[in-house]
Design a protein around this motif. Structure first.
Motif, PDB file in Angstrom:
ATOM      1  N   MET A   1      -3.975  -6.724 -24.775  1.00 49.68           N
ATOM      2  CA  MET A   1      -4.957  -7.551 -24.082  1.00 49.68           C
ATOM      3  C   MET A   1      -5.503  -6.843 -22.839  1.00 49.68           C
ATOM      4  N   GLU A   2      -4.687  -6.021 -22.195  1.00 54.21           N
ATOM      5  CA  GLU A   2      -5.126  -5.301 -20.999  1.00 54.21           C
ATOM      6  C   GLU A   2      -6.248  -4.312 -21.290  1.00 54.21           C
ATOM      7  N   GLN A   3      -6.427  -3.980 -22.547  1.00 55.46           N
ATOM      8  CA  GLN A   3      -7.451  -3.008 -22.907  1.00 55.46           C
ATOM      9  C   GLN A   3      -8.852  -3.620 -22.994  1.00 55.46           C
ATOM     10  N   PHE A   4      -8.938  -4.953 -22.971  1.00 53.44           N
ATOM     11  CA  PHE A   4     -10.246  -5.606 -23.007  1.00 53.44           C
ATOM     12  C   PHE A   4     -10.833  -5.638 -21.600  1.00 53.44           C
ATOM     13  N   ASP A   5     -12.117  -5.331 -21.486  1.00 53.00           N
ATOM     14  CA  ASP A   5     -12.732  -5.345 -20.159  1.00 53.00           C
ATOM     15  C   ASP A   5     -13.071  -6.778 -19.740  1.00 53.00           C
ATOM     16  N   ALA A   6     -13.383  -6.929 -18.455  1.00 52.89           N
ATOM     17  CA  ALA A   6     -13.649  -8.254 -17.898  1.00 52.89           C
ATOM     18  C   ALA A   6     -14.818  -8.940 -18.585  1.00 52.89           C
ATOM     19  N   ALA A   7     -15.836  -8.174 -18.968  1.00 52.09           N
ATOM     20  CA  ALA A   7     -17.018  -8.766 -19.606  1.00 52.09           C
ATOM     21  C   ALA A   7     -16.665  -9.365 -20.964  1.00 52.09           C
ATOM     22  N   THR A   8     -15.822  -8.675 -21.718  1.00 49.46           N
ATOM     23  CA  THR A   8     -15.417  -9.179 -23.034  1.00 49.46           C
ATOM     24  C   THR A   8     -14.654 -10.485 -22.890  1.00 49.46           C
ATOM     25  N   LEU A   9     -13.726 -10.543 -21.936  1.00 49.27           N
ATOM     26  CA  LEU A   9     -12.948 -11.764 -21.739  1.00 49.27           C
ATOM     27  C   LEU A   9     -13.831 -12.896 -21.221  1.00 49.27           C
ATOM     28  N   ALA A  10     -14.795 -12.565 -20.366  1.00 51.43           N
ATOM     29  CA  ALA A  10     -15.722 -13.593 -19.879  1.00 51.43           C
ATOM     30  C   ALA A  10     -16.553 -14.147 -21.028  1.00 51.43           C
ATOM     31  N   ASP A  11     -16.942 -13.295 -21.955  1.00 49.07           N
ATOM     32  CA  ASP A  11     -17.752 -13.730 -23.091  1.00 49.07           C
ATOM     33  C   ASP A  11     -17.032 -14.767 -23.943  1.00 49.07           C
ATOM     34  N   VAL A  12     -15.687 -14.694 -23.978  1.00 44.67           N
ATOM     35  CA  VAL A  12     -14.920 -15.663 -24.773  1.00 44.67           C
ATOM     36  C   VAL A  12     -14.256 -16.712 -23.881  1.00 44.67           C
ATOM     37  N   HIS A  13     -14.705 -16.789 -22.626  1.00 43.78           N
ATOM     38  CA  HIS A  13     -14.260 -17.813 -21.674  1.00 43.78           C
ATOM     39  C   HIS A  13     -12.766 -17.733 -21.381  1.00 43.78           C
ATOM     40  N   LEU A  14     -12.254 -16.512 -21.242  1.00 46.57           N
ATOM     41  CA  LEU A  14     -10.848 -16.320 -20.915  1.00 46.57           C
ATOM     42  C   LEU A  14     -10.656 -15.565 -19.603  1.00 46.57           C
ATOM     43  N   GLY A  15     -11.715 -15.446 -18.827  1.00 48.40           N
ATOM     44  CA  GLY A  15     -11.598 -14.790 -17.537  1.00 48.40           C
ATOM     45  C   GLY A  15     -10.927 -15.691 -16.512  1.00 48.40           C
ATOM     46  N   PRO A  16     -10.692 -15.192 -15.303  1.00 45.58           N
ATOM     47  CA  PRO A  16     -10.060 -15.990 -14.251  1.00 45.58           C
ATOM     48  C   PRO A  16     -10.960 -17.130 -13.797  1.00 45.58           C
ATOM     49  N   ILE A  17     -10.348 -18.201 -13.290  1.00 47.90           N
ATOM     50  CA  ILE A  17     -11.099 -19.331 -12.769  1.00 47.90           C
ATOM     51  C   ILE A  17     -10.627 -19.625 -11.348  1.00 47.90           C
ATOM     52  N   SER A  18     -11.469 -20.341 -10.582  1.00 47.65           N
ATOM     53  CA  SER A  18     -11.174 -20.599  -9.172  1.00 47.65           C
ATOM     54  C   SER A  18     -10.858 -22.065  -8.899  1.00 47.65           C
ATOM     55  N   VAL A  19     -10.583 -22.831  -9.959  1.00 44.73           N
ATOM     56  CA  VAL A  19     -10.221 -24.248  -9.812  1.00 44.73           C
ATOM     57  C   VAL A  19      -8.812 -24.430 -10.383  1.00 44.73           C
TER      58      VAL A  19
END
Length: 355
Positions: free
Chosen positions: A310-328
């Motif tokens: 999973m660490e090999q996926f870049d931030a954009a890829t994870l954001a595209d599938v809605h798995l990036g970090p959140i602030s809430v």
């Protein structure tokens, strides 16, 4: 297997539970030396290519509609080798003596597993769950009919404006994750009976707007694509796969002011399984293969329990599938009080029935 058949299979097994059938028919019967009791859809051979390559055949699969159904089937005598519950059910399944620990010496990539997940599934020195899939549950909405400002709060689910146009999963844990968040509880491992009652009262209000409680992701996608459902408490799979299918008017709000939820599920080694132990470990090893990780993220939009890959996926890829970090706030669907969860199960059945 097409989406319509998956929905029909889920409905069949729910009916089977209702009628009290003591056995479950193998829907996808292939290699009978290994029986997987799973969610519909996970029979996709792309998840376990290494197993098929080694054995020239796929495992046999039987399906359940939710974890309580699976639990009751196993308690009533249905035999399988591996099953696929989520985190909040593990304590109950273990207490019922349904599980035995995995032998990590037989799991080739055990050191690559997400430690945040495995620590919740470790009892003493024994690991009882191999975490394989995780994702978000948040608000999917029709961007043509619902404004982004409206979904900045979970109270949109009780807004009379959307009577008959919302949907919530037919899943006690997802439903109560929504209700707890909406009523101010962000960590259900610390939830009290009063917190549960507030969440239940709110869920009854939300029920008034619900068109249907979706069972399977493909069903929800169809409801949202048709415009019947405008707002849903949904897995991140829904907006991702709909976008891949060319449907671009489905937004996903993971950062409402109250927060959203994450879940993690994994494979357990069922006690008294009658199949091949070697094949059970071959199946798990295939699931931890980088090819499976790539497929799960890029074709299903879920995260994988293999943290190294999973660490090999870049931030954009994870954001595209809605798995990036959140602030809430994030309500992690972790093991919780068994007493309160049993109350949730009973109450949710009443709420869905309109009581």
């Amino acid at each position: 297997m097409n989406k319509i058949l998956k929905i029909l299979f889920s409905s069949f097994f729910s009916l089977a539970l209702f009628l009290g059938f003591s056995q479950v028919t193998l829907v996808n019967a292939a290699d009978k030396d290994l029986i997987i009791f799973d969610w519909s859809g996970y029979e996709d051979p792309a998840f376990f290519l290494g197993y098929n390559e080694k054995h020239g055949d796929e495992p046999s699969f039987a399906f359940f509609g939710d974890e309580e159904e699976a639990f009751q089937k196993l308690r009533s005598g249905f035999k399988a080798d591996i099953s696929h519950p989520c985190s909040q059910s593990i304590d109950k399944w273990k207490a019922a003596d349904l599980l035995e620990p995995w032998d990590l010496s037989k799991i080739e990539r055990s050191d690559e597993l997400n430690k945040d997940f495995t620590k919740g599934f470790t009892y003493g020195d024994d690991l009882y769950v191999i975490p394989v899939d995780w994702g978000a549950t948040a608000t999917a909405y029709n961007t043509d009919k619902v404004s982004p400002e409206e979904v900045k709060t979970l109270q949109v689910f009780v807004d009379p404006k959307y009577a008959g146009r919302t949907s919530i999963g037919n899943n006690v844990d997802d439903a109560y994750a929504l209700a707890y968040l909406a009523t101010g509880t962000t960590d259900w491992t610390k939830a009290t009976v009063d917190d549960f009652k507030r969440a239940s009262d709110w869920l009854r209000k939300a029920h008034k707007n619900v068109l249907t409680y979706w069972i399977e992701g493909a069903e929800l996608s169809q409801l949202m694509a048709s415009g019947q459902v405008l707002i849903s408490w949904a897995w991140n799979e829904t907006p991702v796969t709909m976008s891949w299918d060319g449907i671009e008017n489905i937004g996903y709000e993971r950062e409402p002011i109250e927060g959203s939820s994450t879940w993690v599920c994994g494979y357990v080694n069922l006690k008294n399984g009658q199949g091949s132990e070697d094949k059970a470990y071959d199946f798990i090893n295939a699931w931890l293969d980088p090819r499976t990780v790539e497929y799960l993220v890029t074709q299903w939009g879920y995260g994988h329990g293999n943290a190294k890959v999973m660490e090999q996926f870049d931030a954009a890829t994870l954001a595209d599938v809605h798995l990036g970090p959140i602030s809430v706030p994030n309500l992690g669907q972790l093991p919780m009080s068994a007493e309160i969860r049993e109350m949730m199960i009973a109450e949710f059945e009443k709420i869905m029935a309109g009581f």
